[in-house]
Write a protein that holds these residues in place. Structure first.
Motif, PDB file in Angstrom:
ATOM      1  N   ASP A 186       0.826  -1.201   0.000  1.00 55.42           N
ATOM      2  CA  ASP A 186       0.000   0.000   0.000  1.00 55.42           C
ATOM      3  C   ASP A 186       0.862   1.254   0.000  1.00 55.42           C
ATOM      4  OD1 ASP A 186      -2.071  -1.716   0.162  1.00 55.42           O
ATOM      5  OD2 ASP A 186      -2.635  -1.237   2.228  1.00 55.42           O
ATOM      6  N   ASP A 237       0.606   3.868   1.749  1.00 51.33           N
ATOM      7  CA  ASP A 237       0.817   4.519   3.044  1.00 51.33           C
ATOM      8  C   ASP A 237       1.897   3.850   3.896  1.00 51.33           C
ATOM      9  OD1 ASP A 237      -0.428   2.190   3.725  1.00 51.33           O
ATOM     10  OD2 ASP A 237      -2.349   3.121   4.202  1.00 51.33           O
ATOM     11  N   GLN A 256       1.957   1.178   5.525  1.00 56.18           N
ATOM     12  CA  GLN A 256       1.528   0.569   6.791  1.00 56.18           C
ATOM     13  C   GLN A 256       2.182  -0.803   6.942  1.00 56.18           C
ATOM     14  OE1 GLN A 256      -2.933   1.443   6.383  1.00 56.18           O
ATOM     15  NE2 GLN A 256      -2.586   1.254   8.582  1.00 56.18           N
ATOM     16  N   ARG A 301       2.095  -4.394  11.567  1.00 55.21           N
ATOM     17  CA  ARG A 301       1.516  -3.355  10.727  1.00 55.21           C
ATOM     18  C   ARG A 301       1.515  -2.027  11.467  1.00 55.21           C
ATOM     19  NH1 ARG A 301      -1.966  -2.774   5.964  1.00 55.21           N
ATOM     20  NH2 ARG A 301      -3.701  -1.426   6.472  1.00 55.21           N
ATOM     21  N   ARG A 328      -1.151   4.547   9.526  1.00 56.68           N
ATOM     22  CA  ARG A 328      -0.925   5.392   8.353  1.00 56.68           C
ATOM     23  C   ARG A 328      -0.188   6.663   8.769  1.00 56.68           C
ATOM     24  NH1 ARG A 328      -3.197   7.057   3.330  1.00 56.68           N
ATOM     25  NH2 ARG A 328      -4.256   5.202   2.568  1.00 56.68           N
TER      26      ARG A 328
HETATM   27 MG    MG Z   1      -3.585   1.733   4.658  1.00 60.14          MG
END
Ligand code: MG
Ligand code: UDP
Length: 317
Positions: A104, A106, A108, A206, A209
């Motif tokens: 992704d 962002d 993450q 994880r 963001r």
């Molecule tokens: Mg995300």
């Protein structure tokens, strides 16, 4: 001397101009390190796919492409959703790279485990799944609904990897096999385990963001979950059949009871019971028709075989 493999990081972006400069900085540092330690070829790139964003995502990709030789970009003609954007990226990467890792925008997903992904690939895995070791940083709601979803999918008999989103490595070979799956209703987490080949798992934490907000509101999340269920399991149809049979049997027994009651006691069945039963069965039947309708809707969109994405512009070299 062994030749280092070309890695493409495939990153779908929808309205991500707030994160792209920082993401690019972090990823180029990481790719440079990996190149220096001979893990990957110096030709490795970051491939951003602008999924029809309405902000400055594409112009941001264009200027990053000018600034960094490692940045490549694709612009989809329209917002087609994360899964289709990812597919567009993978299909492009298959022609330019030996390995693709989807992630992704962002960040993450912890980029420090990229080395482990490559190590697993070097040990012979064609697909490596990034799996979250915990969900501590997710909101209470997201953590629990996601957990429920995985459990429900398992119960429906769908083969998906627990706590794995779309952070994964795929070899060129694996992407070529994926290209043979022509379905329009894309749920990659269900399709990829069906490919088979040798797989491995890499665990990671994880993060939250670092800028911008989630592009997966509840409505998109529900659609996505429904996609997974309807595209990979016909068990809901089976459940309807079983429930239907049980209810028919119960109704038949009830009917006999009513008829006997009529002759023995001579009293008419109560109004409340009648109304309650009519309402219950009415609602239940509509629900069942609705579920069947959902499948028919999917069949309808599959039969048209419309393109899953259209690439408007590309900045590959
Ligand atoms: Mg995300
Ligand atoms: N995304 C996309 N198209 C969409 C929605 C999201 O390409 O229609 C991308 C988004 O830019 C991001 C990734 O999918 O790179 C995951 O989205 P997000 O981080 O917002 O989801 P979350 O992490 O909150 O589940």
């Amino acid at each position: 001397m062994k030749k280092e493999k070309i890695l493409y990081l495939v990153i779908p972006c929808y309205n991500e101009d707030a994160v792209l400069p920082e993401t690019t900085r972090r990823l180029t540092v990481k790719l440079d390190q990996m190149t220096k330690t001979n893990l990957i070829s110096s030709k490795s790139k970051i491939l951003y796919i602008d999924d029809g964003s309405t902000d400055n995502t594409w112009s941001s990709i264009e200027s990053l492409h000018k600034e960094y030789k490692r940045v490549a970009g694709l612009k989809l003609a329209k917002n087609r959703g994360h899964q289709n954007a990812l597919l567009a990226g993978l299909m492009t990467a298959k022609d330019c790279a030996d390995i693709a890792i989807s992630m992704d925008a962002d960040l993450q997903d912890d980029i420090e485990v990229l080395n482990q992904f490559i190590k697993e690939y070097q040990n012979g895995s064609e697909i490596v799944y990034g799996v979250r070791s915990s969900r501590k940083k997710d909101s209470f709601f997201k953590r629990n609904t996601a957990q429920l979803f995985y459990t429900f999918m398992k119960w429906l008999g769908v083969d998906i990897v627990y706590n794995h989103a779309d952070y994964r490595l795929m070899s060129k070979r694996a992407i070529e096999e994926l290209a043979r799956y022509g379905e329009v209703n894309l749920f990659l987490r269900g399709i990829i385990p069906q490919i088979g080949l040798r797989t491995a798992v890499v665990k990671y934490e994880r993060q939250t963001r670092f800028a911008g907000e989630s592009k997966y509101p509840l409505k998109k999340m529900l659609n996505f979950a429904l996609e997974g269920i309807l595209s990979f399991s016909v068990r809901p149809l089976r459940i309807i059949t079983i429930l239907g049979s049980l209810i028919s049997l119960a109704s038949f027994i009830f009917l006999i009871y009513v008829i006997i009651g009529h002759f023995v006691n001579g009293n008419v069945a109560g109004w409340t019971t009648t109304v309650a039963l009519v309402c219950f069965f009415g609602g239940f039947q509509i629900l069942c028709i609705g579920i069947i309708g959902e499948y028919i809707g999917k069949i309808y969109s599959e039969t048209k075989r419309r393109p899953r994405y259209i690439i408007e512009k590309s900045l590959i070299n």
